[in-house]
Design an enzyme around this catalytic site. Structure first.
Site, PDB file in Angstrom:
ATOM      1  N   HIS A  21      32.983  40.294  33.148  1.00 37.50           N
ATOM      2  CA  HIS A  21      32.548  38.913  32.939  1.00 37.50           C
ATOM      3  C   HIS A  21      31.396  38.665  33.902  1.00 37.50           C
ATOM      4  O   HIS A  21      31.595  38.741  35.130  1.00 37.50           O
ATOM      5  CB  HIS A  21      33.693  37.941  33.238  1.00 37.50           C
ATOM      6  CG  HIS A  21      34.921  38.204  32.411  1.00 37.50           C
ATOM      7  ND1 HIS A  21      35.195  37.517  31.256  1.00 37.50           N
ATOM      8  CD2 HIS A  21      35.932  39.101  32.563  1.00 37.50           C
ATOM      9  CE1 HIS A  21      36.333  37.960  30.728  1.00 37.50           C
ATOM     10  NE2 HIS A  21      36.801  38.926  31.505  1.00 37.50           N
ATOM     11  N   GLU A 202      47.530  41.083  28.749  1.00 35.67           N
ATOM     12  CA  GLU A 202      47.260  41.066  30.199  1.00 35.67           C
ATOM     13  C   GLU A 202      48.484  40.400  30.829  1.00 35.67           C
ATOM     14  O   GLU A 202      49.298  41.042  31.478  1.00 35.67           O
ATOM     15  CB  GLU A 202      45.976  40.287  30.504  1.00 35.67           C
ATOM     16  CG  GLU A 202      45.640  40.178  31.996  1.00 35.67           C
ATOM     17  CD  GLU A 202      44.414  39.289  32.283  1.00 35.67           C
ATOM     18  OE1 GLU A 202      44.017  38.489  31.421  1.00 35.67           O
ATOM     19  OE2 GLU A 202      43.871  39.390  33.411  1.00 35.67           O
ATOM     20  N   ASP A 280      36.160  43.906  35.418  1.00 33.35           N
ATOM     21  CA  ASP A 280      36.601  42.552  35.069  1.00 33.35           C
ATOM     22  C   ASP A 280      35.784  41.468  35.800  1.00 33.35           C
ATOM     23  O   ASP A 280      34.789  40.994  35.264  1.00 33.35           O
ATOM     24  CB  ASP A 280      38.106  42.408  35.328  1.00 33.35           C
ATOM     25  CG  ASP A 280      38.761  41.311  34.489  1.00 33.35           C
ATOM     26  OD1 ASP A 280      38.091  40.726  33.626  1.00 33.35           O
ATOM     27  OD2 ASP A 280      39.969  41.049  34.691  1.00 33.35           O
ATOM     28  N   ASP A 281      36.218  41.085  36.996  1.00 32.20           N
ATOM     29  CA  ASP A 281      35.527  40.050  37.785  1.00 32.20           C
ATOM     30  C   ASP A 281      35.365  40.597  39.213  1.00 32.20           C
ATOM     31  O   ASP A 281      36.056  40.156  40.142  1.00 32.20           O
ATOM     32  CB  ASP A 281      36.365  38.763  37.812  1.00 32.20           C
ATOM     33  CG  ASP A 281      36.646  38.255  36.412  1.00 32.20           C
ATOM     34  OD1 ASP A 281      35.740  37.662  35.801  1.00 32.20           O
ATOM     35  OD2 ASP A 281      37.767  38.467  35.917  1.00 32.20           O
TER      36      ASP A 281
HETATM   37  N1  ADE Z   1      38.053  35.365  32.372  1.00 28.78           N
HETATM   38  C1  ADE Z   1      37.552  36.057  33.396  1.00 28.78           C
HETATM   39  N2  ADE Z   1      38.395  37.043  33.754  1.00 28.78           N
HETATM   40  C2  ADE Z   1      39.466  36.969  32.935  1.00 28.78           C
HETATM   41  C3  ADE Z   1      40.665  37.705  32.798  1.00 28.78           C
HETATM   42  N3  ADE Z   1      40.970  38.733  33.593  1.00 28.78           N
HETATM   43  N4  ADE Z   1      41.533  37.336  31.845  1.00 28.78           N
HETATM   44  C4  ADE Z   1      41.255  36.294  31.051  1.00 28.78           C
HETATM   45  N5  ADE Z   1      40.155  35.574  31.138  1.00 28.78           N
HETATM   46  C5  ADE Z   1      39.246  35.908  32.071  1.00 28.78           C
HETATM   47 ZN    ZN Z   2      38.585  39.948  31.528  1.00 28.52          ZN
END
Ligand code: ADE
Ligand code: ZN
Length: 336
Positions: A21, A202, A280-281
């Site tokens: 993201h 998740e 991911d982030d």
């Molecule tokens: N938005 C940003 N990271 C996310 C994640 N791991 N799961 C769901 N939405 C997200």
């Molecule tokens: Zn994600």
């Protein structure tokens, strides 16, 4: 523990990132700069104060902070700077191809025009391809805590930029927001020629993985680690080579697993699933691609052969052309 030889191996592995993201790559330093540049007051007075808030006990606790951080992004230059910083880090880690997400609704709902967001991202991605040699695809995510109608309106805004968008995804709060809520907007996206992916399994149940495949016709599942709750579905995904874009550091930070040593990624790999490694982030979860690969060695004792298979899976699961894939496959195979 990880040997310097293994670190070196990971650094030299040509990598592909499929679950990132862009807003989640906003480092505290840039967040503060943007807040100052745009004269926005944020709740933190310095880098350490921001980092101190990175203590999550669930996906929602992270998302609350993530959306606050996203509010500092306002101008085309801001979106350029965000994307460019991510690409520089990726190049430093030998990432060759990226398929990145952005969340337009986080911005359009604050009055930032869709065109401003995508123009900044697109300019940085193009510059990254030219100057850093990183090829890319761009995926627009719908926020699943919002309505399908809001997603349809976002898709309508995207229509004039379709040449710049390769696919749509589904992210944000998974529990209570099942894939079937978005059947119509995903059907419309497919009609427009877009590929589809969705976060599923998740925090949510394996049923959301099946529904994403059957109802949303996704070509990859983002996360998908709860697949182990449904043995029959797992066998089907082995058979179909449906990719799972797994994010190890994220899963531990958001308490999907208690610790990295209990993560199931290598079990899934050994069962023959097309699992891949992603960040991911990364600004929030403590590391980019190499740190995610390294964690698998340090805590799960991943072998070189397993790391190579994970890298090959990412190439297979990507939306690159076959000839581009083959060059990377040959490079991974030649490593020892
Ligand atoms: N938005 C940003 N990271 C996310 C994640 N791991 N799961 C769901 N939405 C997200
Ligand atoms: Zn994600």
């Amino acid at each position: 523990m990880i040997t310097s030889e293994m670190k070196h191996f990971i650094e030299h592995l040509p990598k592909v990132e499929l679950h990132l993201h862009l807003e989640g790559s906003l480092e505290p330093e840039l967040m503060l700069q943007l807040a100052e540049r745009n004269r926005i007051t944020i709740a933190y007075d310095g880098i350490e104060a921001i980092k101190a808030a990175y203590n999550f006990d669930s996906l929602q606790s992270f998302l609350d902070l993530y959306y606050q951080g996203s509010n500092t992004l306002q101008t085309e230059q801001d979106f350029f700077d965000l994307t460019w910083a991510y690409l520089l880090r990726s190049q430093a880690e030998n990432v060759r191809h990226v398929e990145v997400f952005f969340d337009p609704q986080s911005h359009t709902d604050r009055g930032i025009p869709f065109g401003v967001v995508i123009a900044g991202i697109r300019a940085a991605l193009l510059q990254g391809e030219q100057q850093l040699g990183i090829s890319f695809r761009l995926i627009m995510c719908f926020l699943r805590h919002l309505s399908e109608q809001a997603a349809l309106e976002t898709l309508a805004l995207a229509e004039e930029h379709l040449g710049w968008i390769d696919g749509v995804g589904l992210d944000s709060s998974e529990l209570g927001n099942p894939p079937d809520k978005f059947v119509n907007v995903f059907a419309r996206a497919r009609e427009l020629g877009l590929l589809t992916v969705a976060h599923a399994g998740e925090e949510g149940p394996a049923e959301y993985i099946a529904d994403s495949i059957n109802l949303l016709k996704v070509s990859r599942i983002d996360h998908g680690v709860r697949i182990t709750d449904d043995a029959k579905l797992l066998d089907e995904l082995v058979e179909s080579r449906m990719p799972l874009t797994v994010c190890p550091l994220s899963n531990v930070k958001l308490c999907v697993f208690d610790s990295m040593s209990s993560h199931n990624i290598l079990q899934l790999l050994e069962k023959g699933l097309c699992v891949t490694v992603n960040s991911d982030d990364p600004a929030y979860f403590g590391g980019y691609m190499n740190a995610n690969y390294e964690a698998l060695v340090s805590h799960l004792h991943a072998s070189k052969a397993q790391l190579k298979q994970l890298a090959l899976n990412s190439i297979e699961a990507s939306w690159m052309l076959q000839a581009e894939k083959q060059l990377l496959i040959d490079e991974v195979r030649s490593l020892s």
